[in-house]
Design an enzyme around this catalytic site. Structure first.
Site, PDB file in Angstrom:
ATOM      1  N   ASP A   1      29.392   6.213 -12.635  1.00 31.66           N
ATOM      2  CA  ASP A   1      30.310   5.289 -11.966  1.00 31.66           C
ATOM      3  C   ASP A   1      31.157   4.514 -12.963  1.00 31.66           C
ATOM      4  O   ASP A   1      30.633   3.890 -13.890  1.00 31.66           O
ATOM      5  CB  ASP A   1      29.531   4.307 -11.089  1.00 31.66           C
ATOM      6  CG  ASP A   1      28.810   5.011  -9.953  1.00 31.66           C
ATOM      7  OD1 ASP A   1      29.441   5.823  -9.271  1.00 31.66           O
ATOM      8  OD2 ASP A   1      27.604   4.757  -9.767  1.00 31.66           O
TER       9      ASP A   1
ATOM     10  N   ASP B   1      27.254   8.002 -18.454  1.00 32.42           N
ATOM     11  CA  ASP B   1      27.151   7.238 -17.223  1.00 32.42           C
ATOM     12  C   ASP B   1      28.124   7.874 -16.229  1.00 32.42           C
ATOM     13  O   ASP B   1      29.032   8.607 -16.623  1.00 32.42           O
ATOM     14  CB  ASP B   1      27.524   5.778 -17.505  1.00 32.42           C
ATOM     15  CG  ASP B   1      27.653   4.955 -16.249  1.00 32.42           C
ATOM     16  OD1 ASP B   1      26.718   4.965 -15.435  1.00 32.42           O
ATOM     17  OD2 ASP B   1      28.717   4.322 -16.069  1.00 32.42           O
TER      18      ASP B   1
END
Length: 223
Positions: free
Chosen positions: A22, A20
């Site tokens: 953010d 991922d």
């Protein structure tokens, strides 16, 4: 039922790693930061929190946030130029080790591809290994929505990206590392999920993750 030891075994023989972006690869939530830059921070951060807890349909949350921000092409470019994303401590070293071991690295995000591209370049991740949402603009540069054909704009989008990667490349030990509900729910099809809490701890994710780390050095050492 998988255990921490099972997840560690998959990690040690990983044939692909998806991160991922953010609050995992980078220290911030880029859409929230873009909202602040455009003067709409408070309204957008509340929606982001609901989405990260898994309380909102992701596509609805993305649509609502971007409709509030309405970022123009020039605003997006100025944001990327003046407020570059900050990498999380240890991520560059970890990605370098994975690359030296010839383990492909992918960035899979519900965020904005234009903001993630400089992050990928900084990490040496090929741009074809970035899966994120593309903004659309009118000819005058005004915001015109986002590409709804990208799987990452939907709930379950990360799982769909991983399914396609496994189908295309035949990965059998694909590991997903992330901090949010959308990451935890993508295992399966990911063969293992590692929760990351180095920037923000989401209790519901920590509860689901068999292996939860707050420092990328722990992952690097385990290799």
């Amino acid at each position: 039922m998988a255990t921490k030891e099972d997840v560690m075994r998959v990690w040690k023989c990983a044939d692909a790693v998806c991160f991922d972006v953010d609050s995992t690869v980078t220290q911030e939530e880029a859409i929230d930061e873009l909202a602040k830059f455009c003067g709409r921070g408070y309204e957008v951060s509340a929606i982001t929190k609901e989405a990260m807890r898994g309380n909102l349909n992701f596509k609805q949350a993305l649509t609502r946030r971007l409709d509030i921000i309405q970022p123009s092409m020039s605003q997006l470019r100025e944001f990327i130029r003046t407020r570059p994303s900050k990498l999380s401590p240890g991520i560059k070293s970890l990605v370098d080790v994975l690359h030296r071991k010839c383990i492909p690295v992918y960035l899979v995000s519900g965020g904005i591809r234009g903001i993630i591209t400089p992050v990928a370049l900084e990490l040496g991740v090929p741009l074809q290994n970035v899966f994120a949402n593309r903004l659309k603009f009118f000819l005058n540069g005004d915001y015109a929505g986002f590409d709804e054909t990208e799987p990452t704009c939907n709930s379950g989008g990360k799982a769909e990206v991983i399914r396609r990667l496994k189908e295309k490349h035949g990965y059998s030990n694909l590991v997903l590392v992330g901090d949010g509900a959308t990451d935890a729910e993508a295992c399966p099809p990911a063969d293992a999920f590692i929760g990351y809490g180095g920037n923000v701890v989401r209790e519901e994710v920590r509860a689901k993750a068999k292996w939860y780390v707050s420092n990328f050095k722990e992952l690097q050492d385990a290799l």
